[in-house]
Design an enzyme around this catalytic site. Structure first.
Site, PDB file in Angstrom:
ATOM      1  N   SER A 128       0.831  -1.200   0.000  1.00  0.00           N
ATOM      2  CA  SER A 128       0.000   0.000   0.000  1.00  0.00           C
ATOM      3  C   SER A 128       0.864   1.247   0.000  1.00  0.00           C
ATOM      4  CB  SER A 128      -0.852   0.017   1.259  1.00  0.00           C
ATOM      5  OG  SER A 128       0.009   0.124   2.379  1.00  0.00           O
ATOM      6  N   LYS A 129       0.280   2.324  -0.464  1.00  0.00           N
ATOM      7  CA  LYS A 129       1.048   3.568  -0.534  1.00  0.00           C
ATOM      8  C   LYS A 129       1.296   4.149   0.861  1.00  0.00           C
ATOM      9  CE  LYS A 129      -3.048   6.213  -1.720  1.00  0.00           C
ATOM     10  NZ  LYS A 129      -3.761   6.809  -2.819  1.00  0.00           N
ATOM     11  N   ARG A 130       0.572   3.626   1.854  1.00  0.00           N
ATOM     12  CA  ARG A 130       0.836   4.067   3.217  1.00  0.00           C
ATOM     13  C   ARG A 130       2.224   3.635   3.663  1.00  0.00           C
ATOM     14  NH1 ARG A 130      -3.039   5.002   7.160  1.00  0.00           N
ATOM     15  NH2 ARG A 130      -4.973   5.672   6.192  1.00  0.00           N
TER      16      ARG A 130
END
Ligand code: GLU
Length: 471
Positions: free
Chosen positions: A253-255
């Site tokens: 995820s981009k998190r």
């Protein structure tokens, strides 16, 4: 001539990311190692999620990675058109065939009825599912509603008993009880097919031999198998790729990772290093050395070795491999890369308005513009000296989410988000702008914040905020 034909079939809903690169790469390796063809097909039938520039970005992403296709919307081919929105008559024909063969039916249920149904099912702790209300409507009742112009969708009539069995090249035989399967919508009321129908029809029409796609589609495959049978087609072979994971094994995820290809490029990752890295963590190349060129990758490709456990995307390891690539560049390649990709005219011209009044000599350029080039640099230490407010992390988390959702990245729009966050949290301008400036540029006296944010771009700005928030 090999009859291997595989496809990359993205939906144009956003920017290409590493998951797309991973799927594209394995299709590419599969095609090239078997002397087959690689087809690019744009699955653009979900009109609500469509993003105008996405097709261009996807093609640019493939080009950047060096993954060349044999057929596609930009180059044509014997099964053109390659955009699903241009193939609607084909899907309508299949729908007619399915309706005629009683493998599908019209459903007139309103959105309100379906919502109420789902709410009741949730309350009773059941899996939300269509109750097949319209499956048994008489031909007369159907004709009447059609005459009255009641909007309808077309649904697949799933078998009510028995099991659907299919073979996955990596997982072997898989089966699911038909009682678990929903009567999926095939054609929406706007006349566009859903993914399931369009992809089955096109995989057949384009003579796709192997469907190689992400594991998240595994649960859709039984539906597809039923559809293939209902349409009288023989299904292709299926191979579901494992999903890339963050270091903590959650889904990538981009998190937690720089996932957008554009961001990886901005962080100075060489496409060849990225491709090499993805092939390595996928585990499908029989090769002892970590640095492995494309030809070797193709020659040693062994898909049955794919790492089903979930390959972990680790930025530190990718940087290590990237370093090997830089180290191996000869002088010409090194100089050319710096000229064309790093210090090119476009970038210098964008920096010019920000820095031209701030330099006493040109040597200062490197220190003052470093934040623009060195995406991997970590600026959190500098933040301590500011003694930011305790609420800063929550406020920046809120801001980051808003910036990620901003559709048009302009100073005015960014400013509006900053103001909203500031007002909602009772922050003074300085209390937000200063820490933000330090986090994205590494310095309190960098050029003005808004032009800097615009210049850095959404991916890099939110990436730096996420790095801070993940601490
Ligand atoms: N359009 C789907 C996607 O965006 C493709 C899935 C498939 O390859 O069948 O991933």
């Amino acid at each position: 001539m090999s009859d291997v034909r595989v496809r990359i079939a993205p939906s144009p809903t956003g920017d290409p990311h590493v998951g797309f690169a991973f799927t594209a790469l394995f299709n590419f390796l599969y095609a090239r190692s078997n002397g087959g063809k690689l087809i690019f097909r744009l699955e653009d039938t979900d009109r609500a999620r469509l993003r105008q520039d996405s097709e261009r970005r996807l093609l640019e992403g493939l080009h950047w990675l060096g993954i060349d296709c044999d057929e596609g919307p930009d180059q044509g081919g014997m099964h053109a058109p390659y955009r699903q929105s241009e193939r609607l008559p084909l899907y309508r024909d299949s729908i007619a065939t399915l309706l005629q063969g009683r493998h599908a039916y019209r459903c007139f249920c309103s959105a309100a009825r379906l919502e109420a149904l789902r709410a009741t099912q949730r309350q009773q702790k059941q899996t939300p599912r269509y109750d097949r209300h319209c499956r048994t409507l008489s031909p007369d009742a159907v004709a009447r509603q059609e005459r009255q112009g009641v909007p309808s969708v077309v649904r697949l009539k799933m078998p009510l008993a028995g099991t659907t069995v299919f073979h996955d090249e990596l997982r072997g035989e898989l089966s699911v009880a038909n009682s678990q399967l929903d009567d999926a919508v095939l054609l929406k009321s706007d006349g566009y097919p859903v993914y399931h129908l369009a992809s089955v029809v096109d995989d057949q029409a384009m003579q796709i031999s192997h469907v190689i796609r992400a594991e998240e589609w595994l649960s859709s495959t039984p539906k597809h198998v039923v559809l293939y049978e209902a349409l009288g087609f023989t299904p292709p072979r299926f191979l579901h790729l494992p999903i890339l994971r963050n270091r903590d094994h959650s889904k990538i995820s981009k998190r937690k990772n720089p996932v957008a290809l554009r961001l990886l490029a901005q962080l100075g990752i060489l496409p060849a290093a990225l491709v090499n890295y993805l092939a390595l963590i996928g585990g499908s190349i029989e090769h002892d050395h970590e640095v492995c060129d494309r030809d070797t990758m193709i020659k040693s490709f062994a898909p049955q070795r794919l790492n089903l456990g979930g390959p972990v995307f680790d930025m530190q390891k990718l940087l290590w491999l990237n370093q090997q690539y830089i180290q191996n560049m000869d002088e010409d390649a090194f100089v050319q890369h710096l000229r064309e990709e790093v210090l090119n005219d476009t970038k210098l011209r964008r920096i010019y308005p920000l820095l031209r009044t701030r330099l006493e000599n040109f040597a200062q350029f490197f220190a003052k513009a470093a934040f623009f080039f060195d995406g991997v640099q970590d600026y959190q230490a500098q933040l301590e000296t500011l003694q930011p407010r305790d609420e800063l992390p929550q406020v920046l988390a809120d801001l980051c989410a808003r910036l990620e959702n901003l559709t048009v990245w302009t100073q005015a729009n960014i400013k509006a988000q900053l103001q909203a966050v500031q007002q909602e949290n009772g922050f003074k301008t300085k209390e937000l702008y200063l820490p933000l400036r330090v986090l994205v540029t590494g310095s309190k006296d960098s050029p003005e914040l808004l032009p800097v944010l615009e210049l850095l771009g959404r991916e890099l700005v939110t990436y730096r905020l996420r790095c801070f928030l993940n601490r």
